[in-house]
Motif scaffolding. Sequence first.
Motif, PDB file in Angstrom:
ATOM      1  N   ALA A 349       8.527   1.451   3.481  1.00  0.00           N
ATOM      2  CA  ALA A 349       8.003   0.273   4.174  1.00  0.00           C
ATOM      3  C   ALA A 349       8.345  -0.869   3.231  1.00  0.00           C
ATOM      4  CB  ALA A 349       6.534   0.349   4.256  1.00  0.00           C
ATOM      5  N   LEU A 350       8.039  -0.935   2.211  1.00  0.00           N
ATOM      6  CA  LEU A 350       8.468  -2.263   1.252  1.00  0.00           C
ATOM      7  C   LEU A 350       9.951  -2.428   1.267  1.00  0.00           C
ATOM      8  CD1 LEU A 350       6.095  -1.468  -1.799  1.00  0.00           C
ATOM      9  CD2 LEU A 350       5.662  -3.156  -0.085  1.00  0.00           C
ATOM     10  N   THR A 351      10.741  -1.681   1.097  1.00  0.00           N
ATOM     11  CA  THR A 351      12.062  -1.706   1.138  1.00  0.00           C
ATOM     12  C   THR A 351      12.593  -2.362   2.469  1.00  0.00           C
ATOM     13  OG1 THR A 351      12.735   0.012  -0.308  1.00  0.00           O
ATOM     14  CG2 THR A 351      14.363  -0.630   0.810  1.00  0.00           C
ATOM     15  N   GLU A 352      12.172  -1.868   3.588  1.00  0.00           N
ATOM     16  CA  GLU A 352      12.544  -2.454   4.729  1.00  0.00           C
ATOM     17  C   GLU A 352      12.072  -3.802   5.142  1.00  0.00           C
ATOM     18  OE1 GLU A 352      11.110   0.670   7.705  1.00  0.00           O
ATOM     19  OE2 GLU A 352      12.820   1.767   7.259  1.00  0.00           O
ATOM     20  N   ALA A 353      10.812  -4.345   4.420  1.00  0.00           N
ATOM     21  CA  ALA A 353      10.410  -5.474   4.442  1.00  0.00           C
ATOM     22  C   ALA A 353      10.880  -6.516   3.679  1.00  0.00           C
ATOM     23  CB  ALA A 353       8.901  -5.586   4.362  1.00  0.00           C
ATOM     24  N   GLY A 354      11.764  -5.938   2.628  1.00  0.00           N
ATOM     25  CA  GLY A 354      12.414  -6.767   1.494  1.00  0.00           C
ATOM     26  C   GLY A 354      11.448  -7.109   0.557  1.00  0.00           C
ATOM     27  N   VAL A 355      10.486  -6.366   0.184  1.00  0.00           N
ATOM     28  CA  VAL A 355       9.550  -6.789  -0.856  1.00  0.00           C
ATOM     29  C   VAL A 355      10.230  -5.906  -2.107  1.00  0.00           C
ATOM     30  CG1 VAL A 355       7.500  -6.737  -2.163  1.00  0.00           C
ATOM     31  CG2 VAL A 355       7.725  -6.920   0.491  1.00  0.00           C
ATOM     32  N   ALA A 392      -0.659 -11.763  -5.846  1.00  0.00           N
ATOM     33  CA  ALA A 392      -0.826 -12.252  -4.615  1.00  0.00           C
ATOM     34  C   ALA A 392      -0.379 -11.417  -3.440  1.00  0.00           C
ATOM     35  CB  ALA A 392      -0.396 -13.858  -4.615  1.00  0.00           C
ATOM     36  N   ARG A 393       0.745 -10.915  -3.645  1.00  0.00           N
ATOM     37  CA  ARG A 393       1.371  -9.945  -2.608  1.00  0.00           C
ATOM     38  C   ARG A 393       0.525  -8.751  -2.644  1.00  0.00           C
ATOM     39  NH1 ARG A 393       8.158 -10.740  -3.848  1.00  0.00           N
ATOM     40  NH2 ARG A 393       8.236 -12.633  -2.280  1.00  0.00           N
ATOM     41  N   TYR A 394       0.157  -8.340  -3.521  1.00  0.00           N
ATOM     42  CA  TYR A 394      -0.716  -7.057  -3.553  1.00  0.00           C
ATOM     43  C   TYR A 394      -2.064  -7.398  -2.415  1.00  0.00           C
ATOM     44  CZ  TYR A 394      -3.498  -2.781  -4.081  1.00  0.00           C
ATOM     45  OH  TYR A 394      -4.125  -1.858  -3.991  1.00  0.00           O
ATOM     46  N   PHE A 398      -3.137  -5.374   0.655  1.00  0.00           N
ATOM     47  CA  PHE A 398      -4.528  -4.711   0.585  1.00  0.00           C
ATOM     48  C   PHE A 398      -5.111  -5.092   1.919  1.00  0.00           C
ATOM     49  CE2 PHE A 398      -9.076  -5.330  -0.177  1.00  0.00           C
ATOM     50  CZ  PHE A 398      -9.414  -3.957  -0.672  1.00  0.00           C
ATOM     51  N   HIS A 399      -5.145  -6.498   2.132  1.00  0.00           N
ATOM     52  CA  HIS A 399      -6.084  -6.706   3.166  1.00  0.00           C
ATOM     53  C   HIS A 399      -5.556  -6.290   4.705  1.00  0.00           C
ATOM     54  CE1 HIS A 399      -9.630  -8.642   1.710  1.00  0.00           C
ATOM     55  NE2 HIS A 399      -8.838  -9.190   0.693  1.00  0.00           N
ATOM     56  N   PRO A 435       3.878  -0.518   7.704  1.00  0.00           N
ATOM     57  CA  PRO A 435       5.060  -1.614   7.999  1.00  0.00           C
ATOM     58  C   PRO A 435       4.359  -3.320   8.115  1.00  0.00           C
ATOM     59  CG  PRO A 435       5.470   0.256   9.183  1.00  0.00           C
ATOM     60  CD  PRO A 435       4.142   0.431   8.656  1.00  0.00           C
ATOM     61  N   ALA A 436       2.971  -3.184   8.660  1.00  0.00           N
ATOM     62  CA  ALA A 436       2.655  -4.555   8.761  1.00  0.00           C
ATOM     63  C   ALA A 436       2.222  -5.192   7.626  1.00  0.00           C
ATOM     64  CB  ALA A 436       1.428  -4.342   9.864  1.00  0.00           C
ATOM     65  N   ALA A 437       1.698  -3.981   6.727  1.00  0.00           N
ATOM     66  CA  ALA A 437       1.252  -4.435   5.284  1.00  0.00           C
ATOM     67  C   ALA A 437       2.175  -5.129   4.467  1.00  0.00           C
ATOM     68  CB  ALA A 437       0.642  -3.341   4.596  1.00  0.00           C
TER      69      ALA A 437
END
Length: 453
Positions: A349-355, A392-394, A398-399, A435-437
Amino acid sequence: MTPDDTRPETAESAALFARALAVTPGGVNSPVRAFNAVGGTPRFVQRASGAFLYDADGREYVDLICSWGPMLLGHAHPGVQAAVQEAVSRGTSYGTPTVPEVELAEEIVVRTPVEKVRFVSSGTEATMSAIRLARGFTGRELVVKFAGCYHGHVDALLAAAGSGLATLSVPGTPGVPVASTAATLVLPYNDPAAVERAFAEHGDEIACVITEASPGNMGVVPPLPGFNKMLAETCARHGALFVSDEVMTGFRVSRSGQWGLDGAREGWTPDLVTFGKVMGGGFPAAAFGGRADVMAMLSPEGPVYQAGTLSGNPVATTAGLATLRLATEEVYAGLDRAAGLLADEVDKALTEAGVAHVVQAGGNMFSAFLLDEPPTTDSVRDFAAASAQNVARYRAFFHAMLDQGVYLPPSAFEAWFLSSAHDDAVLDRVVSALPAAARAAAAVPPVEKEAGA
């Protein structure tokens, strides 16, 4: 500090937090629960079952902290509940030796490399007592610990690393006298050369080296292959004791803890081990144990004094014994599978979001380090690298998960935990929220670096 989340769906938790702030420092009884690291209102949980938490506002969450590790079998496991209820029916505390404490000690000795065990009531008490025993046994004062490893709020171990390879420490918190940490050396984790140099300079003064067997308090940063073995062998050469802190990993990552994953395979044994979390089955119980000759220094057998009115509490030891007996090899195999699957999905999920990120595991404990830039190495190996996270990204991640009913650790520097109750249906709920997170994390800009940094 005031509650800053006034949404209707958190109204009851916010009201409870306001009441707590009036009577408790920070409104909590352990700092990370306050949500300071992520913002918002801490959720006040009223009950838990299996893989789920239920808060005062009636919301259900998939639980990925599991009481910070102890709930290996999930919440309110019927077998543990029945054992505890039967124990409570006989009374809650006697101040005398009891059968459950002997049975739990026998179970720990069978599963681990320790020969004798002493029960205490918290992980902090276990590490404090182990350090005192190591000093008493060796007649030395210096203690070596590693930056990023947490061993409870013991004065001597609440030290921050300074510059250089082996810095005589200063306290990391007000209220700790300089003298309490002056005999503590703080080294970078996973750095054998720093350990060798510390012993070359201070070897005949070092009472012990204490380390998390596989750290989970700076995020999950497992030991490099052979690192724990090197620590054990270095201590042995210099007449120091090797203290392996398995408060978090003990009976969590295998039936024999982290030692079962690397010590038994590599052929080394710690001199002292501290335990907690799982061995209490959710109750406040912990222990330290080790070589028989070292443990013989404890009172009443030896001169090193240690005591506790509620140590070996019959209800707590009953809960721990029931948990360990129910934690079969099949349970651990299922946990390993589930943790591996979920860690892969977080990475995806993080890879697909570019994080930019690193997801890494120690046994069935894992965590995600959310970064500003792609990592230069394939793993986070020490506290300095762990500290490079964009917190801040975490916070955003988290939220976004919390809003979708998934309760993550409210800090970027903590491990994620699963239980045997986290079945495929539960994991699907977590995976669907990722994905949304991840997109929420991606929307947070990088931290601006100071000029010249």
